[in-house]
Design a protein around this motif. Structure first.
Motif, PDB file in Angstrom:
ATOM      1  N   VAL A  24       0.848  -1.197   0.000  1.00  9.42           N
ATOM      2  CA  VAL A  24       0.000   0.000   0.000  1.00  9.42           C
ATOM      3  C   VAL A  24       0.884   1.248   0.000  1.00  9.42           C
ATOM      4  CG1 VAL A  24      -1.715   1.309   1.302  1.00  9.42           C
ATOM      5  CG2 VAL A  24      -2.002  -1.152   1.007  1.00  9.42           C
ATOM      6  N   GLU A  25       1.942   1.212   0.806  1.00 10.78           N
ATOM      7  CA  GLU A  25       2.863   2.356   0.815  1.00 10.78           C
ATOM      8  C   GLU A  25       3.550   2.507  -0.543  1.00 10.78           C
ATOM      9  OE1 GLU A  25       3.629   5.054   2.361  1.00 10.78           O
ATOM     10  OE2 GLU A  25       2.036   4.584   3.780  1.00 10.78           O
ATOM     11  N   TYR A  26       3.975   1.377  -1.087  1.00 12.46           N
ATOM     12  CA  TYR A  26       4.666   1.424  -2.384  1.00 12.46           C
ATOM     13  C   TYR A  26       3.745   1.986  -3.476  1.00 12.46           C
ATOM     14  CZ  TYR A  26       6.617   0.031  -6.815  1.00 12.46           C
ATOM     15  OH  TYR A  26       7.068   0.060  -8.114  1.00 12.46           O
ATOM     16  N   SER A  27       2.430   1.760  -3.302  1.00 13.29           N
ATOM     17  CA  SER A  27       1.489   2.209  -4.339  1.00 13.29           C
ATOM     18  C   SER A  27       1.550   3.725  -4.520  1.00 13.29           C
ATOM     19  CB  SER A  27       0.059   1.776  -4.004  1.00 13.29           C
ATOM     20  OG  SER A  27      -0.528   2.650  -3.060  1.00 13.29           O
ATOM     21  N   ARG A  28       1.942   4.451  -3.462  1.00 14.79           N
ATOM     22  CA  ARG A  28       2.016   5.911  -3.608  1.00 14.79           C
ATOM     23  C   ARG A  28       3.073   6.268  -4.660  1.00 14.79           C
ATOM     24  NH1 ARG A  28      -0.545   8.290   1.108  1.00 14.79           N
ATOM     25  NH2 ARG A  28      -0.583   6.806   2.813  1.00 14.79           N
ATOM     26  N   GLU A  29       4.168   5.528  -4.620  1.00 17.78           N
ATOM     27  CA  GLU A  29       5.248   5.781  -5.578  1.00 17.78           C
ATOM     28  C   GLU A  29       4.843   5.276  -6.977  1.00 17.78           C
ATOM     29  OE1 GLU A  29       9.524   3.672  -6.061  1.00 17.78           O
ATOM     30  OE2 GLU A  29       8.892   4.086  -4.009  1.00 17.78           O
ATOM     31  N   PHE A  30       4.309   4.063  -6.994  1.00 19.48           N
ATOM     32  CA  PHE A  30       3.996   3.429  -8.277  1.00 19.48           C
ATOM     33  C   PHE A  30       2.875   4.173  -9.012  1.00 19.48           C
ATOM     34  CE2 PHE A  30       1.540   0.453 -10.844  1.00 19.48           C
ATOM     35  CZ  PHE A  30       2.531  -0.025 -11.685  1.00 19.48           C
ATOM     36  N   CYS A  31       1.783   4.467  -8.298  1.00 16.68           N
ATOM     37  CA  CYS A  31       0.647   5.126  -8.963  1.00 16.68           C
ATOM     38  C   CYS A  31       1.023   6.534  -9.413  1.00 16.68           C
ATOM     39  CB  CYS A  31      -0.582   5.165  -8.051  1.00 16.68           C
ATOM     40  SG  CYS A  31      -1.299   3.534  -7.832  1.00 16.68           S
ATOM     41  N   ALA A  32       1.867   7.187  -8.632  1.00 20.19           N
ATOM     42  CA  ALA A  32       2.304   8.523  -9.044  1.00 20.19           C
ATOM     43  C   ALA A  32       3.072   8.420 -10.365  1.00 20.19           C
ATOM     44  CB  ALA A  32       3.174   9.148  -7.960  1.00 20.19           C
ATOM     45  N   ALA A  33       3.905   7.382 -10.476  1.00 16.90           N
ATOM     46  CA  ALA A  33       4.669   7.208 -11.718  1.00 16.90           C
ATOM     47  C   ALA A  33       3.733   6.841 -12.879  1.00 16.90           C
ATOM     48  CB  ALA A  33       5.730   6.124 -11.525  1.00 16.90           C
ATOM     49  N   LEU A  34       2.726   6.012 -12.582  1.00 15.52           N
ATOM     50  CA  LEU A  34       1.742   5.677 -13.635  1.00 15.52           C
ATOM     51  C   LEU A  34       1.021   6.939 -14.086  1.00 15.52           C
ATOM     52  CD1 LEU A  34      -0.462   2.527 -12.868  1.00 15.52           C
ATOM     53  CD2 LEU A  34       1.277   2.797 -14.630  1.00 15.52           C
ATOM     54  N   ALA A  35       0.661   7.769 -13.096  1.00 15.73           N
ATOM     55  CA  ALA A  35      -0.056   9.008 -13.420  1.00 15.73           C
ATOM     56  C   ALA A  35       0.810   9.898 -14.307  1.00 15.73           C
ATOM     57  CB  ALA A  35      -0.446   9.735 -12.139  1.00 15.73           C
ATOM     58  N   GLU A  36       2.085   9.955 -13.974  1.00 16.26           N
ATOM     59  CA  GLU A  36       2.987  10.782 -14.787  1.00 16.26           C
ATOM     60  C   GLU A  36       3.026  10.308 -16.233  1.00 16.26           C
ATOM     61  OE1 GLU A  36       6.981  11.240 -13.234  1.00 16.26           O
ATOM     62  OE2 GLU A  36       6.078  12.188 -11.454  1.00 16.26           O
ATOM     63  N   ARG A  37       2.907   9.000 -16.414  1.00 20.39           N
ATOM     64  CA  ARG A  37       2.900   8.464 -17.783  1.00 20.39           C
ATOM     65  C   ARG A  37       1.509   8.539 -18.419  1.00 20.39           C
ATOM     66  NH1 ARG A  37       6.966   3.558 -18.532  1.00 20.39           N
ATOM     67  NH2 ARG A  37       8.634   4.321 -17.203  1.00 20.39           N
ATOM     68  N   GLY A  38       0.560   9.093 -17.703  1.00 17.36           N
ATOM     69  CA  GLY A  38      -0.802   9.203 -18.248  1.00 17.36           C
ATOM     70  C   GLY A  38      -1.526   7.876 -18.308  1.00 17.36           C
ATOM     71  N   LEU A  39      -1.118   6.919 -17.455  1.00 13.46           N
ATOM     72  CA  LEU A  39      -1.719   5.584 -17.536  1.00 13.46           C
ATOM     73  C   LEU A  39      -2.657   5.267 -16.368  1.00 13.46           C
ATOM     74  CD1 LEU A  39       1.427   3.510 -18.642  1.00 13.46           C
ATOM     75  CD2 LEU A  39      -0.506   4.214 -20.057  1.00 13.46           C
ATOM     76  N   LEU A  40      -2.697   6.130 -15.366  1.00 15.27           N
ATOM     77  CA  LEU A  40      -3.445   5.757 -14.162  1.00 15.27           C
ATOM     78  C   LEU A  40      -4.959   5.819 -14.362  1.00 15.27           C
ATOM     79  CD1 LEU A  40      -3.236   4.995 -11.123  1.00 15.27           C
ATOM     80  CD2 LEU A  40      -3.354   7.436 -10.615  1.00 15.27           C
ATOM     81  N   LEU A  41      -5.427   6.807 -15.107  1.00 12.45           N
ATOM     82  CA  LEU A  41      -6.876   7.074 -15.169  1.00 12.45           C
ATOM     83  C   LEU A  41      -7.362   7.176 -16.604  1.00 12.45           C
ATOM     84  CD1 LEU A  41      -6.576  10.183 -12.868  1.00 12.45           C
ATOM     85  CD2 LEU A  41      -7.464   7.995 -12.105  1.00 12.45           C
ATOM     86  N   PRO A  42      -7.154   6.146 -17.402  1.00 15.47           N
ATOM     87  CA  PRO A  42      -7.443   6.317 -18.829  1.00 15.47           C
ATOM     88  C   PRO A  42      -8.882   6.733 -19.111  1.00 15.47           C
ATOM     89  CG  PRO A  42      -7.177   3.985 -18.242  1.00 15.47           C
ATOM     90  CD  PRO A  42      -6.706   4.787 -17.073  1.00 15.47           C
ATOM     91  N   HIS A  43      -9.825   6.255 -18.290  1.00 15.19           N
ATOM     92  CA  HIS A  43     -11.236   6.479 -18.616  1.00 15.19           C
ATOM     93  C   HIS A  43     -11.808   7.735 -17.969  1.00 15.19           C
ATOM     94  CE1 HIS A  43     -11.032   4.708 -14.755  1.00 15.19           C
ATOM     95  NE2 HIS A  43     -12.323   4.671 -14.566  1.00 15.19           N
TER      96      HIS A  43
END
Ligand SMILES: Cc1cc2nc3c(=O)[nH]c(=O)nc-3n(C[C@H](O)[C@H](O)[C@H](O)COP(=O)(O)OP(=O)(O)OC[C@H]3O[C@@H](n4cnc5c(N)ncnc54)[C@H](O)[C@@H]3O)c2cc1C
Lengths: 380, 318
Positions: A43-62
């Motif tokens: 869960v803690e790691y998700s803060r880092e991972f999701c932030a990186a996904l968001a930066e790539r524009g992949l977190l919230l495609p819809h």
């Protein structure tokens, strides 16, 4: 009628896989996955991972572009979900943010609430938990007793929630509270988890750590401005919210991956070719998971077309559960050592799925809904 | 991905349904039979081009015709003449209806043989096509919902037309056909049962208000709904693995489906006055075809995990 992916969707999946390859730590499979996605570590790691996904524009495609999304059809969100689940869900609890908490805030939140929360969700660095169930209110959620008394511009909350996954690490709780005596007098409060008067205790269980928490609320003061929707509006909002969650987990994808892994092990043990019954059962399992896939895709397709919610979403969970249950049985029959240290990934798969018929609305309730609303069968 | 029928596909389905609705009533003389095949209805579907959909439109449309015709009380031979044969032998004109059999079963009763004009034999690698002379066929009584017949003498396969290397394609489309036909017949049987349990009263309430009945109907409904899409996907993709999966899924669901549907219709479901058996005993008859559940499941396993085993450690004798 057609069942193929578009070139764009294939490209999107490739990008998601590439992101997983590039972003996950080298010891992901060995260290993180065995801890499971609800663990504090993940869960803690998700803060880092999701932030990186968001930066790539992949977190919230819809999601809508103005809220940080890419305005893509729901298929993209589903492709993301498939690949994330297959990788061991490095989004941790944040899949909930994207699946239903965010969309619910976008639909029902005030502009202040949206300004406060949506940025964090779309940046991928906020953890939410879902405070619905109570010791005496699970399936019969309307029996919940946690009370919120109005005191000026605050509510004062007392009571407890149970099975609150991720509560230990959560920043916010999407909390259901009773605001009046009638069953329907239930409201939603968005509660900071560091509010004075909140305490969390955890207890061990068959599923891996992180899910089994109890959250106690003792005179917790929550601003009225944190109420989502009107007083007594919780059920209509939650119904909407859960319509997003119902098909949330692509269990066929993780199931087939686990089955591939199991077969790899059985082959390595020299047992595969000699045992046609084992191969037969594995073949049937593929068919079961593919049936679940069809039902899930059907629901996504309905959603993409903005059709009104149907009971196919509930039905897809019933169909998925059959496959999952049989997969667990397959593991117990042929690879029992996955629960005695033989294979951490299969152990994780097995243990995550122990409550697959309970979480997010029990199987019995899904079947009631399909029977009565889908097939038109009379209520008892 | 698009799970909705196109306008043209919907129009096709509507047109088939309209013909079947106009021809829904069994003749009085056929009321108490195990199976009812109406050559006039078969001819009507053929003359209107519905059984030629595979060639004129495509395999998914042909599978839709199989699915829709399987809902009829009448046993209509759409599976082989409309889907399996044209997809396996696209350049060959066959006289329908067509019966289909595995070579080792040639001496046994063959489904649809008494109404067939052509017989396709699955000879492993190859397919052999034989004309059917009804003078050489005896009708075989059965509770299955199709007409069954036996060849009086084993045919000389060398005298038939042999299509080399077509066996695998035949079995592939046979499985797609089984999946589509089971999905259609099962859909009709479930809908029929839902109507029954809604109106049949016991202990002062409808049978269908009991949770044990509701839940099992939902599970069967889920299997069949998923099965319909698996069948259509297999028709659409032309993938052998998809065909195996669709077939295995359909056949895997039969045990619970037949048990529950007969259970919920009570004693009425056992009588011939009632229609349930027309669907359920067609489904039963398909259960062992094209390799049956064992063949299909093993084929799935072989295709998904083809590489031979590489044992981690060489085993040492003790
Ligand atoms: C791992 C895990 C994670 C969870 N995470 C969360 C979370 O994050 N937030 C949260 O709020 N909750 C969470 N839950 C709680 C979950 O939503 C509840 O467990 C679920 O709603 C069932 O409630 P219950 O456990 O009280 O079971 P009960 O309501 O006591 O039900 C027990 C059994 O009775 C059956 N039953 C109940 N009513 C009927 C009926 N009318 N007809 C037939 N059968 C019936 C149920 O289907 C079930 O099989 C989680 C649970 C688990 C196990």
């Amino acid at each position: 009628m057609e069942f193929g992916w578009t070139d764009d969707q294939i490209e999107y999946r490739r990008k998601v896989k590439q992101a997983l390859d590039e972003l996950l730590p080298p010891d992901w499979d060995e260290r993180y996955v065995p801890e499971s996605y609800a663990s504090d570590l993940q869960v803690e790691y998700s803060r880092e991972f999701c932030a990186a996904l968001a930066e790539r524009g992949l977190l919230l495609p819809h999601w809508p572009a103005r809220f940080g999304g890419s305005d893509c059809p729901d298929w993209y969100h589903f492709i993301l979900g498939e690949e994330m689940k297959a990788a061991g869900e490095p989004r941790g609890s944040q899949y909930m943010n994207v699946n239903w908490i965010g969309p619910t805030l976008l639909k029902y939140g005030t502009s202040e609430q949206q300004a406060r929360h949506v940025g964090g969700i779309s940046a991928g660095n906020v953890i939410w938990c879902q405070g619905f169930s109570e010791p005496n209110a699970g399936t019969d959620l309307a029996a919940l007793r946690t009370r919120a008394e109005l005191a000026g511009d605050h509510y004062v909350v007392n009571g407890s929630k149970i099975w609150t996954s991720y509560a230990r690490k959560a920043d916010w709780c999407f909390l259901l509270v009773r605001t009046g005596p009638a069953r329907k007098d239930v409201s939603i409060l968005l509660v900071p988890m560091d509010s004075p008067g909140i305490s969390v205790t955890s207890f061990p269980g068959l599923i891996k750590d992180g899910h089994l928490n109890e959250v106690f609320f003792t005179d917790v003061r929550v601003p009225v401005a944190n109420r989502l929707g009107e007083e007594g509006q919780a059920w209509s909002i939650v119904t909407h919210a859960l319509a997003y969650e119902r098909v949330g987990v692509p269990r066929y994808h993780t199931g087939l991956d686990a089955l591939d892994l199991a077969v790899e092990r059985l082959k390595a043990d020299g047992r595969w070719e000699a045992d046609p019954i084992m191969r037969y059962r594995a073949g049937l399992l593929v068919a079961k998971f593919e049936a679940a896939r069809m039902m899930t895709y059907l629901v996504v397709d309905q959603r993409v077309k903005r059709e009104p919610p149907s009971t196919d979403a509930n039905l897809s969970r019933v169909v998925s559960l059959e496959a999952v249950t049989e997969m667990s049985n397959f593991l117990a029959d042929y690879l029992p050592d996955c629960l005695t240290g033989g294979d951490a990934l299969l152990e994780d798969y097995y243990r995550i799925n122990i409550p697959a018929g309970i979480t997010g609305g029990t199987n019995e309730i899904q079947m009631d809904l399909v029977a009565q609303r889908g097939l038109g069968l009379p209520k008892a | 991905m698009d799970f909705q029928l196109t306008d043209d596909q919907q129009a096709l389905v509507d047109a088939v349904q309209a013909i079947l609705a106009d021809n829904a009533d069994l003749p009085q003389s056929e009321r108490l039979t195990y199976c009812c095949h109406d050559p006039a209805l078969q001819a009507l579907l053929e003359d209107n081009g519905f059984l030629g959909a595979a060639r004129s439109i495509g395999p998914i449309e042909a599978a839709l015709v199989v699915h829709e015709t399987a809902k009829s009380l009448f046993s209509i031979e759409a599976m082989v003449c409309g889907l399996v044969a044209p997809m396996t032998l696209p350049d060959v004109e066959l006289a329908g209806p067509v019966a289909l059999v595995t070579e080792r079963d040639l001496s046994k009763a063959i489904r649809n043989l008494t109404v067939a004009r052509t017989l396709l034999v699955d000879c492993g690698d190859d397919v052999v096509m034989l004309p059917v002379d009804q003078a050489e066929v005896v009708s075989v009584p059965t509770i299955y919902g199709y007409p069954f017949g036996r060849l009086i003498a084993l045919p000389d396969l060398a005298g038939g037309q042999r299509f080399v290397g077509k066996g695998a394609a035949l079995r592939q489309w046979w499985r797609v056909g089984i999946a589509a036909e089971i999905a259609g017949a099962a859909r009709a049987a479930i809908d029929f049962t839902i109507d029954y349990v809604k109106q049949r009263q016991v202990f002062g309430r409808p049978v269908g208000s009991f949770q044990s009945v509701q839940h099992r109907l939902v599970q069967r409904h889920g299997t069949v709904r998923a099965g319909y899409y698996l069948a259509m996907r297999a028709a659409w993709s032309g993938s052998v693995l998809d065909a195996d999966i669709a077939g295995a899924h359909a056949v895997q669901g039969i045990q619970a489906l037949l048990f529950d549907l007969h259970q919920f219709n009570g004693g009425m479901g056992v009588t011939l006055e009632y229609s349930l058996h027309f669907w359920t005993y067609r489904i039963r008859a398909l259960q062992a075809e094209a390799g049956g559940i064992t063949g299909m499941a093993l084929d799935i396993a072989d295709k998904r995990w083809p590489e031979p085993s590489v044992p981690a450690l060489a085993s040492e004798g003790c």
